[in-house]
Design a protein around this motif. Sequence first.
Motif, PDB file in Angstrom:
ATOM      1  N   CYS A   1       4.577  -2.516  -3.063  1.00 35.51           N
ATOM      2  CA  CYS A   1       4.212  -3.553  -2.096  1.00 35.51           C
ATOM      3  C   CYS A   1       5.506  -4.240  -1.711  1.00 35.51           C
ATOM      4  N   ARG A   2       5.938  -4.047  -0.471  1.00 36.60           N
ATOM      5  CA  ARG A   2       7.203  -4.685  -0.083  1.00 36.60           C
ATOM      6  C   ARG A   2       7.026  -6.185   0.128  1.00 36.60           C
ATOM      7  N   CYS A   3       5.799  -6.640   0.331  1.00 38.54           N
ATOM      8  CA  CYS A   3       5.568  -8.087   0.347  1.00 38.54           C
ATOM      9  C   CYS A   3       5.613  -8.631  -1.077  1.00 38.54           C
TER      10      CYS A   3
ATOM     11  N   GLN B   1      -0.837  -9.799   1.679  1.00 41.83           N
ATOM     12  CA  GLN B   1       0.014 -10.506   2.646  1.00 41.83           C
ATOM     13  C   GLN B   1      -0.025  -9.696   3.938  1.00 41.83           C
ATOM     14  N   CYS B   2       0.928  -8.797   4.144  1.00 43.83           N
ATOM     15  CA  CYS B   2       0.818  -7.996   5.377  1.00 43.83           C
ATOM     16  C   CYS B   2      -0.386  -7.072   5.319  1.00 43.83           C
ATOM     17  N   GLY B   3      -0.768  -6.671   4.111  1.00 42.96           N
ATOM     18  CA  GLY B   3      -1.986  -5.902   3.931  1.00 42.96           C
ATOM     19  C   GLY B   3      -1.821  -4.395   3.968  1.00 42.96           C
ATOM     20  N   TYR B   4      -0.678  -3.930   4.403  1.00 43.04           N
ATOM     21  CA  TYR B   4      -0.538  -2.488   4.664  1.00 43.04           C
ATOM     22  C   TYR B   4      -0.695  -1.646   3.396  1.00 43.04           C
ATOM     23  N   CYS B   5      -0.203  -2.146   2.275  1.00 40.33           N
ATOM     24  CA  CYS B   5      -0.282  -1.370   1.026  1.00 40.33           C
ATOM     25  C   CYS B   5      -1.594  -1.564   0.312  1.00 40.33           C
TER      26      CYS B   5
HETATM   27  S1  FES Z   1       0.871  -6.655   1.252  1.00 44.59           S
HETATM   28 FE1  FES Z   1       2.540  -6.069   2.507  1.00 44.59          FE
HETATM   29  S2  FES Z   1       3.266  -4.267   1.560  1.00 44.59           S
HETATM   30 FE2  FES Z   1       1.780  -4.997   0.207  1.00 44.59          FE
END
Ligand code: FES
Lengths: 151, 728
Positions: free
Chosen positions: A131-133, A95-99
């Motif tokens: 993963c906060r998403c 999703q946001c991709g950061y993790c």
């Molecule tokens: S995809 Fe957003 S924190 Fe994992």
Amino acid sequence: MQILTINGAEHRIDAPPEMPLLWAIRDLVGLKGTKYGCGIAQCGACTLLINGLPQRSCVLPLSATVGRAITTIEGLDDRVGQAVKSAWAELAVPQCGYCQSGQVMAATGLLSRNPSPTDAEIADQMAGNICRCCTYHRVKQAVRRAADALA
Amino acid sequence: MSTRILNLSRREFLAAGVRAGVGLTLGLSLPGVARVAETPSGQSGTLAPPVFAPNAFVRIGADDRVAVIAKHLEMGQGAHTGMATLVAEELDARWPQIEILAAPADAKRYNNLFWGPAQGTGGSTAIANAFEQMRKAGATARAMLVQAAARAWTVPEQEIEVSEGLLRHSASQRQATFGELAAAAAALPVPDEIALKAPAQFKLIGQDLERKDLWPKIDGTAVFTQDVERPGMLVAVVAHPPRFGAKVRSFDPVETLKQPGVRQVVSIPSGIAVLGDHYWAAELGRRALKVDWDERAAMVEGSAEISAQYRRRLEQPGVAARAEGDPDTLLARAARVVRADYAFPFLAHAAMEPMNCVIERRGEGGVELWYGAQVQTADQAAVARTLGLEPTQVRINTLFAGGSFGRRANPASDYVVEAAEILKAIEGRSPVKLVWSREDDMRAGWFRPAYMHRMEAVLGEDGLPVAWRNRIVGQSIAAGTAFESLLVEEGVDATSVEGAANLPYDIPNLKVELQTTELPVPIQWWRSVGSTHTGYATETFIDALAREAGRDPVAYRRALLAKHPRHLGVLALAVKHSQWGQPIAANRGRGVAVHESFNSYVAMVAEVTLEEGGRYRVDLVDVAVDCGIAVNPDIIRAQMEGGLGFGLSALLADEITIEAGAVVQSNFSGYRVLRANQMPQVRVHIVPSAESPTGVGEPATPVIGPAVANALAAITGRLYSQLPVRTA
Ligand code: FES
Ligand code: FES
């Protein structure tokens, strides 16, 4: 001066030996795929492979990694890593991709050691990566998918 | 092949030098295409000229690549892909030829149509506000391409078909790509009136199109604020006061400046900034810093005192947010009143990417920023105020955000202003990347406020409620912010009561009251805002009433929702796919909840196992969602999964506590969040609909808590009114 072997290439780093590998890789080597999320080995965003084993680079001093093979997301191209990335794409995990680079590295480390994990093993091993998403539902499915593809 | 080229891939970012990524080029000259020069930052820079730019959202290059300029922040919710889908649909483009560029900050061209003259992303509005706008942008481009083809081939426009990125005239067997016609289309006038497709004609809307940000977010090339490098850039960390309201009295930078790599230590209004060559140098410098904090004005109370104060205030009536009939009298006279007091803690957003922002001075006097900007217009104004500039002199390059959940839509632009203050303190001498550690992020405040609710009801002879009173105590998110005039009316902040004041259940005597408190704890919206607490209180309480009446919770809700077909629709769909009503083991239970937020309707049935020792596990959740037309069903499923995970985290674990004005938790060791082994199996069911689409980023979040608590209640008979519900 420390010499690190990252993704098969040697890098000379002028930094104190206690500097965490994460910041050396990000800020001195310039490989930005490995992420900072907590700095205290709680979230897994900084996961990379050292001699094939997943490690938290935010708490790993540079000195502990000299002479060992470091693999970051940028260099992940072995068979297991490829299968994990394909499964991640098929299930549209990020999703946001950061993790996600940390998730991909953790999954690769998991499957490299245990090619046919149970669902409970997948859930427990991936529990180290926040993963906060909350993409966890797909993370678990994707690890299973990659394991099946590799079988 | 081309789908990743512009998508903020790191390689391109680094290779681009001054261009430094997407949408950042200034004054690029595109010979022969006058209209492109109007774009403030020439976002079409990497398309092959001449470029066809019929409006602010579409660019078509001679190389047949189509760039969609996305006005909304991509923070995981899929807004970029959504915007591009709407354009591509009406353009009849091929999905692979579409690329996405983040729009520059420009409230005139890229405002959120629901927010008036402000550019920003939030309230699950992206698809809803842009649904027509983006389709028109695509349809306009298509019409001009058709007209250009008709002229070139001297055939009537009506005989030209467009499909998958090709224009065709079958009778004369001619065809052309968009790119081949781009120059000719660019020379035509832009039509005023444009017809849009009927839903039955949609080809891309309704498909599980691959997210445009998929691969960069798998292979590590996606660029986040943390990853930005500028020539000569210093990394800044800030020593913040340990307690809300404290200030710097004095500081001693001597030891800090001895740290290798530390360049400068400056005082700014929010603390002391340490600037270094890289993060670790700055961080070590901060650790060596000695600060004497002036705590005379600091907050003294903590969560315990706040709770005690809120409990007292629960006894007092508040300002009516909704009043029908006379519940007060009925409650006073009833032989039996069902009553429950609820407590909700402060919550941190704790996005995986802690807050950060890159800022530098521009040659001509303005500044330029790179970060995951969520309300560009507010941030632009705040930075301009801080630096004595005009808002137009503040250029914002919106990057991917590593999560936000509302945090980056900060009403005070807090971390953005902090970055600007640092730039000011060093007189703009070098670009600055402000990086917050996890501890900075968690202790900065800007939490979901703590709330308490008192719920009271009287049941009639048929077991249905005849009176309902819901008293809410908590801080106002909007008060004192730029959003106040929009959201606060007659002493009622709409964000405090949303989800409660619009309770859908048909109850003749109904009152919702609000007591607004004031605390020095900075607070703001958190994914699904008011519904984070109102959804929980109302949906667990209605379940308690059903238990009191000895009725099935689904049937009970149905009896009260006759006027709300969309609530009924999702309820029926979730129940149909679940095992509702089937036998279940004694230590397992099913719970249901239904709630509307941001005009989307979500129902869930959760199956829960109560384990030895009072621990519980959520096994399976059936989710039904009605969000109008499903633009991208897979993204909707992902948002339902993720949104409910986020809400489940708050039910199971999340809690910020304050002691003597200081935040107790500082990292994920103390602030527990949902992890992979706690995530249930999720099945998402989407209601087929021809209604205009509504948002999906938030509406799942408030529904999971009550569904799970109601499942626990089905096992134990208890009402769970204190969050988080750590054990049964
Ligand atoms: S995809 Fe957003 S924190 Fe994992
Ligand atoms: S940053 Fe290393 S585990 Fe979180």
